[in-house]
Design an enzyme around this catalytic site. Structure first.
Site, PDB file in Angstrom:
ATOM      1  N   GLU A  58       0.876  -1.287   0.302  1.00  0.00           N
ATOM      2  CA  GLU A  58       0.305   0.135   0.181  1.00  0.00           C
ATOM      3  C   GLU A  58       0.887   1.472  -0.006  1.00  0.00           C
ATOM      4  OE1 GLU A  58       0.048  -2.637   2.161  1.00  0.00           O
ATOM      5  OE2 GLU A  58      -2.205  -3.754   0.953  1.00  0.00           O
ATOM      6  N   PHE A  83      -6.568  -0.901   5.524  1.00  0.00           N
ATOM      7  CA  PHE A  83      -4.624  -0.588   5.372  1.00  0.00           C
ATOM      8  C   PHE A  83      -4.634   0.738   4.781  1.00  0.00           C
ATOM      9  CE2 PHE A  83      -6.601  -5.262   4.703  1.00  0.00           C
ATOM     10  CZ  PHE A  83      -6.386  -5.934   5.362  1.00  0.00           C
ATOM     11  N   HIS A 109     -14.576  -1.620   2.959  1.00  0.00           N
ATOM     12  CA  HIS A 109     -14.904  -1.931   3.893  1.00  0.00           C
ATOM     13  C   HIS A 109     -14.464  -1.545   5.106  1.00  0.00           C
ATOM     14  CE1 HIS A 109     -14.411  -4.847   0.980  1.00  0.00           C
ATOM     15  NE2 HIS A 109     -15.046  -5.932   1.825  1.00  0.00           N
TER      16      HIS A 109
END
Ligand SMILES: Cc1ncc(C[n+]2csc(CCOP(=O)(O)OP(=O)(O)O)c2C)c(N)n1
Ligand SMILES: [Mg+2]
Lengths: 315, 312
Positions: A58, A83, A109
């Site tokens: 990421e 994340f 999410h």
């Protein structure tokens, strides 16, 4: 009133992104090996040359987006909210925010309604982190229609944005479409006794709470604060003046989220009693989404309770 | 591959490097703080880039076809500022405002304050990723610019560097060059003691790069290593097309493209350097990683640089 379940906001994001891809060739999309979950898969399928899977990395993904933006692309960057925000934060700070680059981050999410996967995947800090970055705009849409409008607004917005979307199907709040504007609250219900401010899944809960309160003779105003930053301070000031009390509900930690933003504005412009519904310095756990929302107090009942407490204080 | 530059005047580049070193020392001394060691070790490479290898135009810092240079080891900002001023991006008088309130010459490079700077850096580990993004954009747009990114050896401790390295190879970014200023020191001491990097060249090779090790103060070697050909995307796209179908997205792995013909790997240059190079009492003396010279030290250093110039 029962609100039918619509698409998950992540699903609406994926569809809106593909739609934008058809209109705007400068849009490119990066994902961190979660395109089937973040729903960037629709864009990837239609525009394989403008989609970059960056693997499970990421920090690099955020930096790469900065480089693309520096060269005139408009990157949308997706992963799970937890994340993306946590692993990419320093890169958002220095490579994107400090550099003032036009990158759009969409964390899917968000919140605890992702359910069974548990705490490591449940993002409850993302809004606070994104809000903290100078120049970032932060949006949390409530349903599929709001999401479509928010994603389009993010693409048009000149500067970095963070958008939080969710995993479960979301109750439809805007059956006739959503007129979302950056920095503007949307009033979903008028009332003069108390104001309920919410975003994301908590908007439907706030509407349910307002109906319960109405049965007790309390008229609650409901504001959808999908635009956390910039914040509609005028709407909040009017709500404080006209209703005398404000309750804020969010699927997020109380620290640094929508409630904090609203409280700062209200304290500055027109202090009134306030109440807060959210996670109070705690993580959640595994469980079914609706079980978790109930156990951790992210419900219409809690919002109504908090409204009664605020009403008592305001009298 | 040096054919595009038939007559390289190495002595002129050496003089330019010496001027950069002088400017670096004066600038940091005037500011009263800064990082001389890593600015001096990088000076020869920065001179070769700005005065020879880079295609750039000081009057058009936003020229879409410019070659890009990202200083990922942002604490060496003084050597970048010195080069930009010497090229005419801004008046050299501005160098005296380094680190002062209101100056565009921030302690670490800031693209918002000084647009010819390519990326905001200073949190080590980030620059190569930005370079990957710029190189990807070049590939997408079919432009033939190249992106050069300079990292510190200590900086290579950062995991993000290796995430970026992996992604550059995966996307076959032959327009990307990573230069590691391998001066053997990081902040707290020698890299071997703080965090042993092991066999650095082999690491880059293992990550899919075309890695070479050079003496970063030998101008002929520096110039040769930096002479990376401009990408011809038409050719490599045609070559990589067949291999690409197997990979999701716009990926063209280095290996796939190479198999289809053409050197498809990004270039990594491990430049062995001396921290504090050019000033005897700073060379290999990590005290000068992040401390400004005193007025007296500055005079001695400038005298040495001037004398060294004659000796060369
Ligand atoms: C993420 C991060 N951690 C720590 C620092 C503090 N710091 C500045 S320079 C430096 C050492 C860098 O060593 P190296 O990359 O070898 O640079 P050079 O020797 O060329 O000065 C450190 C730890 C930083 N700037 N960024
Ligand atoms: Mg070093």
């Amino acid at each position: 009133m029962t609100r039918p379940l619509g698409l998950a906001t992540r699903e609406a994001y994926g569809l809106a992104l593909a739609e934008l891809g058809r209109e705007r060739p400068e849009i490119v999309v990066l994902d961190g090996d979660l395109s089937k979950s973040t729903m960037t898969k629709y864009f990837a399928k239609e525009f394989p040359d403008r989609f970059f899977n960056m693997g499970i990395a990421e920090a690099n993904m955020v930096g790469v987006a900065a480089g693309l933006a520096r060269c005139g692309k408009v990157p949308f960057v997706s992963s799970f909210a937890a994340f993306l925000m946590c692993k990419g934060f320093d890169q958002m700070r220095v490579s994107v925010a400090y550099a003032g680059l036009n990158v759009k981050f969409v964390g899917s999410h968000g919140g605890i309604s992702i359910g069974e996967d548990g705490v490591s995947q449940q993002s409850v800090e993302d809004v606070a982190l994104a809000r903290a970055l100078p120049g970032f705009a932060v949006f949390v849409p409530a349903d599929e229609h709001a999401t479509r409008a928010v994603v389009r607004a993010a693409a048009d917005h000149p500067g970095p944005c963070y958008v939080r979307v969710g995993r479960p199907k979301a109750p439809v709040v805007y059956p006739d479409g959503c007129d979302f504007r950056v920095g503007r609250a949307i009033q979903l219900r008028d009332g003069g006794d108390v104001t309920l401010v919410a975003n994301g899944l908590m908007v439907a809960a706030a509407l349910d709470a307002a109906e319960a309160l109405a049965r007790e003779g309390v008229e609650a105003r409901v504001l959808d604060m999908a635009s956390v930053k910039p914040l509609d301070e005028d709407a909040l000031e009017a709500a404080a003046r006209e209703t005398g009390g404000i309750v804020v509900a969010e699927e997020h930690l109380l620290a640094g989220g929508l409630g904090s933003a609203v409280a700062m504005s209200v304290a500055r412009r027109r202090p009134v009693p306030m109440g807060f519904v959210g996670l109070d310095d705690t993580y959640a756990e595994s469980g079914r989404p609706e079980e978790l929302m109930a156990k951790y107090g992210l419900t219409a009942e809690r919002i109504a309770e908090e409204a009664r407490r605020v009403l008592a204080l305001a009298r | 591959m040096t054919t595009t530059h038939p007559a390289v005047d190495l002595d002129r580049l050496r003089d330019r490097a010496r001027e950069l070193r002088r400017a670096v020392l004066e600038m940091i001394a005037a500011a009263g703080s800064g990082h001389p060691g890593g600015s001096l070790s990088a000076a020869d490479i920065v001179a070769a880039l700005f005065f020879h290898e880079l295609r750039h135009d000081p009057h058009r810092p936003d020229w879409p076809d410019r070659d890009r240079f990202i200083l990922s080891k942002g604490h060496a900002a003084p050597v970048l500022y010195a080069a930009l001023a010497a090229c005419g991006y801004f008046d050299a008088g501005l160098l005296r405002t380094l680190r002062r309130l209101g100056s565009p010459l921030q302690g670490h490079p800031s693209v918002r304050d000084l647009p010819p700077v390519e990326a905001s850096t200073g949190s080590l580990g980030q620059g190569l990723s930005v370079g990957v993004g710029e190189a990807l954009a070049g590939r997408l747009d079919g432009r033939d610019y190249r992106v050069f990114v300079m990292l510190g050896d200590g900086e290579c401790d950062e995991g993000q560097v290796w995430e970026a390295a992996m992604s550059a190879a995966h996307y076959g970014l032959i327009n990307l060059v990573a230069i590691v200023d391998a001066n053997g020191f990081q902040l707290d001491g020698p890299t071997d003691e703080i965090m042993d990097l092991g066999r650095l060249e082999e690491k880059w090779t293992a990550f899919g790069w075309d890695a070479v090790t050079i003496d970063g103060h030998d101008m002929a070697q520096v110039v040769r290593a930096l002479a990376v050909p401009r990408p011809d995307w038409g050719a490599s796209r045609a070559a990589g097309g067949a291999a690409r179908g197997a990979v999701a997205g716009g990926a063209m792995s280095g290996a796939a493209a190479e198999a289809a013909g053409g050197a498809a790997r990004p270039r990594a240059i491990i430049a062995r350097t001396v921290k504090g190079k050019g000033v005897s009492f700073m060379e290999g003396n990590n005290e000068f990683h992040g401390r400004a010279p005193t007025a007296e030290e500055l005079q001695r250093a400038l005298a040495e640089l001037a004398a060294g110039g004659a000796a060369r």
